[in-house]
Design a protein around this motif. Structure first.
Motif, PDB file in Angstrom:
ATOM      1  N   ASP A  64      14.036 -53.811  -2.207  1.00  0.00           N
ATOM      2  CA  ASP A  64      14.526 -52.445  -2.363  1.00  0.00           C
ATOM      3  C   ASP A  64      13.403 -51.610  -2.955  1.00  0.00           C
ATOM      4  OD1 ASP A  64      16.209 -50.309  -2.352  1.00  0.00           O
ATOM      5  OD2 ASP A  64      17.522 -51.029  -3.936  1.00  0.00           O
ATOM      6  N   ALA A  65      12.976 -50.572  -2.228  1.00  0.00           N
ATOM      7  CA  ALA A  65      11.859 -49.755  -2.697  1.00  0.00           C
ATOM      8  C   ALA A  65      12.239 -48.282  -2.664  1.00  0.00           C
ATOM      9  CB  ALA A  65      10.649 -49.988  -1.809  1.00  0.00           C
ATOM     10  N   TRP A  66      11.722 -47.538  -3.619  1.00  0.00           N
ATOM     11  CA  TRP A  66      11.951 -46.100  -3.687  1.00  0.00           C
ATOM     12  C   TRP A  66      10.650 -45.465  -4.119  1.00  0.00           C
ATOM     13  CZ3 TRP A  66      12.461 -42.378  -7.757  1.00  0.00           C
ATOM     14  CH2 TRP A  66      13.029 -41.179  -7.346  1.00  0.00           C
ATOM     15  N   VAL A  67      10.142 -44.529  -3.310  1.00  0.00           N
ATOM     16  CA  VAL A  67       8.854 -43.889  -3.572  1.00  0.00           C
ATOM     17  C   VAL A  67       9.049 -42.387  -3.570  1.00  0.00           C
ATOM     18  CG1 VAL A  67       6.496 -43.584  -2.733  1.00  0.00           C
ATOM     19  CG2 VAL A  67       7.634 -45.785  -2.442  1.00  0.00           C
ATOM     20  N   ARG A  68       8.446 -41.723  -4.558  1.00  0.00           N
ATOM     21  CA  ARG A  68       8.493 -40.266  -4.604  1.00  0.00           C
ATOM     22  C   ARG A  68       7.089 -39.765  -4.887  1.00  0.00           C
ATOM     23  NH1 ARG A  68      12.233 -37.370  -8.899  1.00  0.00           N
ATOM     24  NH2 ARG A  68      10.748 -38.414 -10.272  1.00  0.00           N
ATOM     25  N   VAL A  69       6.601 -38.847  -4.048  1.00  0.00           N
ATOM     26  CA  VAL A  69       5.278 -38.271  -4.221  1.00  0.00           C
ATOM     27  C   VAL A  69       5.454 -36.801  -4.578  1.00  0.00           C
ATOM     28  CG1 VAL A  69       3.069 -37.763  -3.111  1.00  0.00           C
ATOM     29  CG2 VAL A  69       4.289 -39.872  -2.538  1.00  0.00           C
ATOM     30  N   SER A  70       4.887 -36.423  -5.738  1.00  0.00           N
ATOM     31  CA  SER A  70       4.999 -35.042  -6.210  1.00  0.00           C
ATOM     32  C   SER A  70       3.605 -34.491  -6.497  1.00  0.00           C
ATOM     33  CB  SER A  70       5.821 -34.958  -7.489  1.00  0.00           C
ATOM     34  OG  SER A  70       7.127 -35.422  -7.257  1.00  0.00           O
ATOM     35  N   LEU A  71       3.456 -33.187  -6.301  1.00  0.00           N
ATOM     36  CA  LEU A  71       2.215 -32.498  -6.630  1.00  0.00           C
ATOM     37  C   LEU A  71       2.580 -31.228  -7.377  1.00  0.00           C
ATOM     38  CD1 LEU A  71      -0.882 -32.402  -6.283  1.00  0.00           C
ATOM     39  CD2 LEU A  71      -0.497 -31.114  -4.192  1.00  0.00           C
ATOM     40  N   VAL A  72       2.138 -31.098  -8.595  1.00  0.00           N
ATOM     41  CA  VAL A  72       2.405 -29.944  -9.465  1.00  0.00           C
ATOM     42  C   VAL A  72       3.911 -29.695  -9.569  1.00  0.00           C
ATOM     43  CG1 VAL A  72       1.717 -27.581 -10.025  1.00  0.00           C
ATOM     44  CG2 VAL A  72       0.224 -28.988  -8.603  1.00  0.00           C
ATOM     45  N   GLY A  73       4.678 -30.785  -9.724  1.00  0.00           N
ATOM     46  CA  GLY A  73       6.115 -30.654  -9.907  1.00  0.00           C
ATOM     47  C   GLY A  73       6.904 -30.396  -8.635  1.00  0.00           C
ATOM     48  N   ILE A  74       6.261 -30.363  -7.476  1.00  0.00           N
ATOM     49  CA  ILE A  74       6.947 -30.142  -6.197  1.00  0.00           C
ATOM     50  C   ILE A  74       6.997 -31.477  -5.451  1.00  0.00           C
ATOM     51  CG2 ILE A  74       6.903 -28.927  -3.991  1.00  0.00           C
ATOM     52  CD1 ILE A  74       5.268 -26.732  -5.403  1.00  0.00           C
ATOM     53  N   GLU A  75       8.196 -31.871  -5.119  1.00  0.00           N
ATOM     54  CA  GLU A  75       8.347 -33.139  -4.405  1.00  0.00           C
ATOM     55  C   GLU A  75       7.908 -32.956  -2.958  1.00  0.00           C
ATOM     56  OE1 GLU A  75      11.955 -36.046  -3.164  1.00  0.00           O
ATOM     57  OE2 GLU A  75      11.943 -35.324  -5.234  1.00  0.00           O
ATOM     58  N   LEU A  76       6.909 -33.731  -2.566  1.00  0.00           N
ATOM     59  CA  LEU A  76       6.378 -33.642  -1.205  1.00  0.00           C
ATOM     60  C   LEU A  76       6.987 -34.679  -0.268  1.00  0.00           C
ATOM     61  CD1 LEU A  76       2.609 -33.201  -2.085  1.00  0.00           C
ATOM     62  CD2 LEU A  76       4.236 -31.428  -1.467  1.00  0.00           C
ATOM     63  N   LEU A  77       7.292 -35.836  -0.804  1.00  0.00           N
ATOM     64  CA  LEU A  77       7.750 -36.930   0.039  1.00  0.00           C
ATOM     65  C   LEU A  77       8.649 -37.854  -0.777  1.00  0.00           C
ATOM     66  CD1 LEU A  77       7.398 -38.533   2.748  1.00  0.00           C
ATOM     67  CD2 LEU A  77       5.475 -39.664   1.654  1.00  0.00           C
ATOM     68  N   ALA A  78       9.752 -38.227  -0.198  1.00  0.00           N
ATOM     69  CA  ALA A  78      10.639 -39.210  -0.828  1.00  0.00           C
ATOM     70  C   ALA A  78      11.009 -40.247   0.227  1.00  0.00           C
ATOM     71  CB  ALA A  78      11.890 -38.550  -1.379  1.00  0.00           C
ATOM     72  N   ILE A  79      10.830 -41.506  -0.107  1.00  0.00           N
ATOM     73  CA  ILE A  79      11.125 -42.598   0.824  1.00  0.00           C
ATOM     74  C   ILE A  79      12.002 -43.614   0.116  1.00  0.00           C
ATOM     75  CG2 ILE A  79      10.161 -44.492   2.175  1.00  0.00           C
ATOM     76  CD1 ILE A  79       7.572 -42.890   2.378  1.00  0.00           C
TER      77      ILE A  79
END
Length: 70
Positions: free
Chosen positions: A27-42
């Motif tokens: 089970d994996a959960w990834v969140r990529v944020s830049l300057v507090g803005i979520e760019l990608l969630a998987i």
């Protein structure tokens, strides 16, 4: 859950048989944020199990109820 000791001389067939018998869930959960803005969630859930093992646990959590009605 009991921990079982496995000999280092286990063959690939024995390892695959154990995985298909017991099952494995990743089970994996990834969140990529830049300057507090979520760019990608998987979100990903990978289940590796034999058909009998999968059906036994799917029935226990109610995943097969829809299939029986069809």
């Amino acid at each position: 859950m009991a921990v079982e000791k496995i000999n280092a001389s286990s063959s690939l067939a024995e390892v695959v048989d154990r995985i298909l018998d017991k099952g494995v869930v990743v089970d994996a959960w990834v969140r990529v944020s830049l300057v507090g803005i979520e760019l990608l969630a998987i979100e990903a859930r990978v289940v590796v199990a034999g058909v009998d093992t999968y059906l036994k646990y799917a029935e226990a959590v109610g995943l097969t109820a829809g299939a029986q009605a069809a």
